[in-house]
Design a protein around this motif. Sequence first.
Motif, PDB file in Angstrom:
ATOM      1  N   LYS A 171       0.829  -1.212   0.000  1.00  0.00           N
ATOM      2  CA  LYS A 171       0.000   0.000   0.000  1.00  0.00           C
ATOM      3  C   LYS A 171       0.861   1.258   0.000  1.00  0.00           C
ATOM      4  N   LEU A 172       1.985   1.241   0.698  1.00  0.00           N
ATOM      5  CA  LEU A 172       2.884   2.395   0.719  1.00  0.00           C
ATOM      6  C   LEU A 172       3.499   2.621  -0.661  1.00  0.00           C
ATOM      7  N   ASP A 173       3.860   1.552  -1.342  1.00  0.00           N
ATOM      8  CA  ASP A 173       4.370   1.682  -2.713  1.00  0.00           C
ATOM      9  C   ASP A 173       3.300   2.235  -3.651  1.00  0.00           C
ATOM     10  N   GLU A 174       2.070   1.775  -3.492  1.00  0.00           N
ATOM     11  CA  GLU A 174       0.975   2.298  -4.319  1.00  0.00           C
ATOM     12  C   GLU A 174       0.746   3.779  -4.054  1.00  0.00           C
ATOM     13  N   TYR A 175       0.775   4.164  -2.781  1.00  0.00           N
ATOM     14  CA  TYR A 175       0.532   5.550  -2.405  1.00  0.00           C
ATOM     15  C   TYR A 175       1.628   6.469  -2.953  1.00  0.00           C
ATOM     16  N   LEU A 176       2.884   6.035  -2.851  1.00  0.00           N
ATOM     17  CA  LEU A 176       4.009   6.848  -3.308  1.00  0.00           C
ATOM     18  C   LEU A 176       4.276   6.696  -4.805  1.00  0.00           C
TER      19      LEU A 176
ATOM     20  N   LYS B 227       5.823   4.419  -6.607  1.00  0.00           N
ATOM     21  CA  LYS B 227       7.217   4.083  -6.907  1.00  0.00           C
ATOM     22  C   LYS B 227       7.281   3.115  -8.091  1.00  0.00           C
ATOM     23  N   GLU B 228       8.312   3.284  -8.934  1.00  0.00           N
ATOM     24  CA  GLU B 228       8.523   2.350 -10.042  1.00  0.00           C
ATOM     25  C   GLU B 228       9.015   1.005  -9.516  1.00  0.00           C
ATOM     26  N   PHE B 229       9.987   1.055  -8.622  1.00  0.00           N
ATOM     27  CA  PHE B 229      10.524  -0.165  -8.010  1.00  0.00           C
ATOM     28  C   PHE B 229       9.802  -0.379  -6.681  1.00  0.00           C
ATOM     29  N   PRO B 230       9.277  -1.561  -6.433  1.00  0.00           N
ATOM     30  CA  PRO B 230       8.515  -1.807  -5.197  1.00  0.00           C
ATOM     31  C   PRO B 230       9.421  -1.953  -3.966  1.00  0.00           C
ATOM     32  N   LEU B 231      10.079  -0.885  -3.606  1.00  0.00           N
ATOM     33  CA  LEU B 231      11.040  -0.908  -2.500  1.00  0.00           C
ATOM     34  C   LEU B 231      10.376  -1.248  -1.177  1.00  0.00           C
TER      35      LEU B 231
END
Length: 78
Positions: free
Chosen positions: A42-47, A49-53
């Motif tokens: 969810k944090l990756d979706e919100y931000l 990001k291209e790479f799912p860090l």
Amino acid sequence: MKRKNNPEKDKKKKQLSSAIKYSGLAFQMIVVILVVLYAGIKLDEYLQKEFPLFTFIGAILGVFLALYFAVKDFIKMK
């Protein structure tokens, strides 16, 4: 008149008790990993990001937290 304990019955109860404890421990580990992993996704979706860090960090952190809680509970059980 006192009843004598049946050793086979006691052994089965102890085995069942151990199975319940360990299955509960496994369920707890799965829940911890999934919750932290979901937060990372969810944090990756919100931000956006291209790479799912954060998904990667969440997966690794979830495993370490699950192991920490499992070892802590395992030590407490004994």
